[in-house]
Design a protein around this motif. Structure first.
Motif, PDB file in Angstrom:
ATOM      1  N   ILE A   1      33.393   5.762  88.406  1.00 54.32           N
ATOM      2  CA  ILE A   1      33.824   4.409  89.243  1.00 54.32           C
ATOM      3  C   ILE A   1      33.446   4.796  90.831  1.00 54.32           C
ATOM      4  O   ILE A   1      34.166   4.460  91.525  1.00 54.32           O
ATOM      5  CB  ILE A   1      34.976   4.025  89.052  1.00 54.32           C
ATOM      6  CG1 ILE A   1      36.250   5.089  89.004  1.00 54.32           C
ATOM      7  CG2 ILE A   1      35.237   3.592  87.433  1.00 54.32           C
ATOM      8  CD1 ILE A   1      37.389   4.569  89.009  1.00 54.32           C
ATOM      9  N   GLY A   2      32.909   6.078  91.110  1.00 56.63           N
ATOM     10  CA  GLY A   2      32.735   6.222  92.088  1.00 56.63           C
ATOM     11  C   GLY A   2      34.027   6.823  92.986  1.00 56.63           C
ATOM     12  O   GLY A   2      34.064   6.487  94.377  1.00 56.63           O
ATOM     13  N   GLY A   3      35.045   7.432  92.582  1.00 59.41           N
ATOM     14  CA  GLY A   3      36.044   7.886  93.028  1.00 59.41           C
ATOM     15  C   GLY A   3      37.128   6.953  93.610  1.00 59.41           C
ATOM     16  O   GLY A   3      38.069   6.861  94.317  1.00 59.41           O
ATOM     17  N   LEU A   4      36.668   5.535  92.972  1.00 58.36           N
ATOM     18  CA  LEU A   4      37.578   4.308  93.330  1.00 58.36           C
ATOM     19  C   LEU A   4      39.043   4.520  92.738  1.00 58.36           C
ATOM     20  O   LEU A   4      39.873   3.617  93.185  1.00 58.36           O
ATOM     21  CB  LEU A   4      36.950   2.992  93.065  1.00 58.36           C
ATOM     22  CG  LEU A   4      35.736   2.845  93.738  1.00 58.36           C
ATOM     23  CD1 LEU A   4      34.952   1.492  93.429  1.00 58.36           C
ATOM     24  CD2 LEU A   4      36.176   2.827  95.274  1.00 58.36           C
ATOM     25  N   ASN A   5      39.394   5.544  91.763  1.00 64.71           N
ATOM     26  CA  ASN A   5      40.747   5.523  91.379  1.00 64.71           C
ATOM     27  C   ASN A   5      41.474   6.399  92.666  1.00 64.71           C
ATOM     28  O   ASN A   5      42.752   6.502  92.508  1.00 64.71           O
ATOM     29  CB  ASN A   5      40.811   6.423  90.028  1.00 64.71           C
ATOM     30  CG  ASN A   5      39.881   7.769  90.093  1.00 64.71           C
ATOM     31  OD1 ASN A   5      38.910   7.651  90.869  1.00 64.71           O
ATOM     32  ND2 ASN A   5      40.492   8.696  89.647  1.00 64.71           N
ATOM     33  N   TYR A   6      40.716   6.833  93.477  1.00 64.45           N
ATOM     34  CA  TYR A   6      41.388   7.387  94.854  1.00 64.45           C
ATOM     35  C   TYR A   6      41.196   6.443  95.775  1.00 64.45           C
ATOM     36  O   TYR A   6      40.701   6.551  96.855  1.00 64.45           O
ATOM     37  CB  TYR A   6      40.765   8.513  95.264  1.00 64.45           C
ATOM     38  CG  TYR A   6      40.890   9.776  94.113  1.00 64.45           C
ATOM     39  CD1 TYR A   6      42.024  10.604  94.464  1.00 64.45           C
ATOM     40  CD2 TYR A   6      40.132  10.298  93.343  1.00 64.45           C
ATOM     41  CE1 TYR A   6      42.215  12.016  93.373  1.00 64.45           C
ATOM     42  CE2 TYR A   6      40.092  11.271  92.276  1.00 64.45           C
ATOM     43  CZ  TYR A   6      41.281  12.107  92.393  1.00 64.45           C
ATOM     44  OH  TYR A   6      41.199  13.227  91.612  1.00 64.45           O
ATOM     45  N   GLN A   7      41.759   5.195  95.527  1.00 65.07           N
ATOM     46  CA  GLN A   7      41.648   4.078  96.553  1.00 65.07           C
ATOM     47  C   GLN A   7      42.387   4.429  97.867  1.00 65.07           C
ATOM     48  O   GLN A   7      41.827   4.007  99.012  1.00 65.07           O
ATOM     49  CB  GLN A   7      42.005   2.868  95.791  1.00 65.07           C
ATOM     50  CG  GLN A   7      41.887   1.501  96.428  1.00 65.07           C
ATOM     51  CD  GLN A   7      40.365   1.121  96.402  1.00 65.07           C
ATOM     52  OE1 GLN A   7      39.652   0.463  96.939  1.00 65.07           O
ATOM     53  NE2 GLN A   7      39.739   1.610  95.194  1.00 65.07           N
ATOM     54  N   ILE A   8      43.517   5.247  97.727  1.00 61.79           N
ATOM     55  CA  ILE A   8      44.118   5.253  99.109  1.00 61.79           C
ATOM     56  C   ILE A   8      43.358   6.129  99.888  1.00 61.79           C
ATOM     57  O   ILE A   8      43.022   5.802 101.221  1.00 61.79           O
ATOM     58  CB  ILE A   8      45.433   6.004  98.860  1.00 61.79           C
ATOM     59  CG1 ILE A   8      46.492   5.149  97.978  1.00 61.79           C
ATOM     60  CG2 ILE A   8      46.116   6.816 100.080  1.00 61.79           C
ATOM     61  CD1 ILE A   8      47.537   5.892  97.656  1.00 61.79           C
ATOM     62  N   GLU A   9      42.635   7.409  99.306  1.00 63.30           N
ATOM     63  CA  GLU A   9      41.881   8.025 100.168  1.00 63.30           C
ATOM     64  C   GLU A   9      40.695   7.141 100.592  1.00 63.30           C
ATOM     65  O   GLU A   9      40.190   7.370 102.027  1.00 63.30           O
ATOM     66  CB  GLU A   9      41.293   9.343  99.527  1.00 63.30           C
ATOM     67  CG  GLU A   9      42.461  10.144  99.296  1.00 63.30           C
ATOM     68  CD  GLU A   9      43.498   9.675  98.445  1.00 63.30           C
ATOM     69  OE1 GLU A   9      44.645  10.317  98.816  1.00 63.30           O
ATOM     70  OE2 GLU A   9      43.220   9.109  97.157  1.00 63.30           O
ATOM     71  N   HIS A  10      40.010   6.134  99.839  1.00 65.68           N
ATOM     72  CA  HIS A  10      39.025   5.665 100.423  1.00 65.68           C
ATOM     73  C   HIS A  10      39.169   4.643 101.481  1.00 65.68           C
ATOM     74  O   HIS A  10      38.553   4.594 102.477  1.00 65.68           O
ATOM     75  CB  HIS A  10      38.559   4.638  99.056  1.00 65.68           C
ATOM     76  CG  HIS A  10      37.504   3.713  99.600  1.00 65.68           C
ATOM     77  ND1 HIS A  10      36.182   4.043 100.196  1.00 65.68           N
ATOM     78  CD2 HIS A  10      37.360   2.394  99.510  1.00 65.68           C
ATOM     79  CE1 HIS A  10      35.482   3.124 100.293  1.00 65.68           C
ATOM     80  NE2 HIS A  10      36.092   1.916  99.933  1.00 65.68           N
ATOM     81  N   HIS A  11      40.196   4.087 101.322  1.00 62.97           N
ATOM     82  CA  HIS A  11      40.736   3.052 102.307  1.00 62.97           C
ATOM     83  C   HIS A  11      41.040   3.821 103.759  1.00 62.97           C
ATOM     84  O   HIS A  11      40.847   3.377 104.819  1.00 62.97           O
ATOM     85  CB  HIS A  11      41.906   2.237 101.986  1.00 62.97           C
ATOM     86  CG  HIS A  11      41.552   0.854 101.203  1.00 62.97           C
ATOM     87  ND1 HIS A  11      41.437  -0.200 102.054  1.00 62.97           N
ATOM     88  CD2 HIS A  11      41.030   0.709  99.941  1.00 62.97           C
ATOM     89  CE1 HIS A  11      41.040  -0.964 101.116  1.00 62.97           C
ATOM     90  NE2 HIS A  11      40.773  -0.603 100.154  1.00 62.97           N
TER      91      HIS A  11
END
Length: 369
Positions: free
Chosen positions: A291-301
């Motif tokens: 899922i392209g690291g989207l489970n690390y949504q905090i880091e992505h944002h």
């Protein structure tokens, strides 16, 4: 002793930048992104080529369609997403080309950048501004949205409607672009509305001619089976992508703050992102890869310009820094925990007492003309 929250953003950036300097690496994608693009595009396109060239039983179309759906979701989340944020590669032209893979799945890059990069990442979880929590049809995701009686059952039927996300975009992209143009957002991106409508129409027509037209022309499958296979592809991809997005922002412990009377966000941006975003299943390497690291949504944002291949590395840094400042770091242990939390949140959003306490005026801050 908790540190001064006003220093959080500067401290966090310093800590994360120090890690990259220590590792002597770029924040952009490396060979892993190239390999992932090849794998995801192959997962999506290879079954389609097989469908067109290899004589098979009619029923063989179903597993191929499901595999294409997983590939479609993978392209959207793991390939296009990084490129559209400019984090796939150091080279801008590479990001532009790879970002264009959204057209292979029936989407529109111009719309996506406004909805996601501009609105969602700037006004995360603010009702009336962040379209990701905009009430659609009979699903209420925002506490500031009006409540209807049907919403009390949304926790039961929501996931079924999520499955229509990508297929509905084939048509809804036009009305969305019309809305952006009326609000002046299209011209604010240095684009001409009429030209964007023409480009969108051409791209959609080409996509449908390839996705549906080629099987009709080159195979002996009946038209209804081809159409059903097309729907299965989108239902599979839509369900996956919608669930991943919702489990990052519409779960327990995640805030949906209104704008203050001055039309601004109360907290500084980085703190706002911590309050409105959640991680999940950080220990699952396979899920993070797919899922392209989207489970690390905090880091992505907090760092959308950093490639998702580094989210697992900077996650401990972000969490530790947040804790030093007494700020929350919302994370669900597993995918199932996040899913259950989302369903419970949907149930809460359907209750009258929740709506009564949270209804507020619609935000019109982005209207420019």
């Amino acid at each position: 002793i908790k540190k001064d929250p006003s220093q959080f953003t500067a401290t966090l950036r310093k800590n994360v930048n120090a890690w990259f300097k220590e590792q002597k690496i770029s924040t952009k994608g490396d060979w892993r992104m190239v390999m992932k693009a090849i794998v995801m595009l192959s997962m999506y396109l290879a079954p389609f080529v097989v469908l067109l060239t290899v004589p098979m039983s009619n029923w063989a179309i179903f597993p191929l369609a499901v595999l294409m759906g997983f590939g479609m979701a993978g392209v959207g989340m793991s390939v296009m997403h990084d490129a559209a944020h400019g984090s796939f590669s150091e080279k801008g032209w590479v990001n532009d080309i790879v970002g264009g893979t959204i057209y292979l799945i029936g989407g529109n890059l111009f719309n996506w950048k406004i909805q996601h990069n501009l609105l969602h990442h700037t006004y995360t979880n603010i009702g009336g501004l962040d379209e990701d929590i905009q009430t659609r049809a009979i699903i209420r995701l925002s506490r500031s949205a009006p409540l209807n009686k049907i919403h009390r059952f949304q926790y039961i039927y929501a996931i079924a409607l999520y499955s229509m996300m990508t297929i509905s975009k084939l048509v809804n992209d036009f009305s969305q672009l019309w809305g952006y143009s009326r609000r002046g957002l299209t011209r604010a991106q240095n684009a001409i509305p009429r030209q964007e409508f023409i480009k969108m129409a051409v791209a959609k027509i080409v996509y449908l001619l390839v996705a549906i037209g080629l099987p009709l022309w080159l195979t002996d499958y009946p038209w209804w089976l081809i159409l059903l296979g097309f729907i299965i592809v989108h239902v599979t991809a839509g369900t996956i992508m919608a669930l991943v997005f919702q489990m990052a922002h519409v779960v327990e412990g995640v805030d949906q703050p209104p704008l203050n009377p001055d039309g601004n966000i109360d907290n500084e941006w980085a703190i706002h992102e911590l309050l409105t975003t959640a991680n999940f299943s950080r220990k699952s390497k396979l899920l993070a890869w797919y899922i392209g690291g989207l489970n690390y949504q905090i880091e992505h944002h907090l760092f959308p310009y950093i490639s998702h291949v580094y989210y697992k590395d900077i996650s401990p840094i972000v969490q530790q820094t947040a804790e030093e400042f007494g700020l929350p770091y919302n994370t669900k242990k597993t995918f199932f925990d996040a899913l259950v939390s989302h369903i419970r949140t949907l149930k809460e959003l359907g209750k009258p007492e929740v709506a009564k306490n949270n209804i507020s005026g619609k935000n019109d801050i982005l209207k420019t003309g």
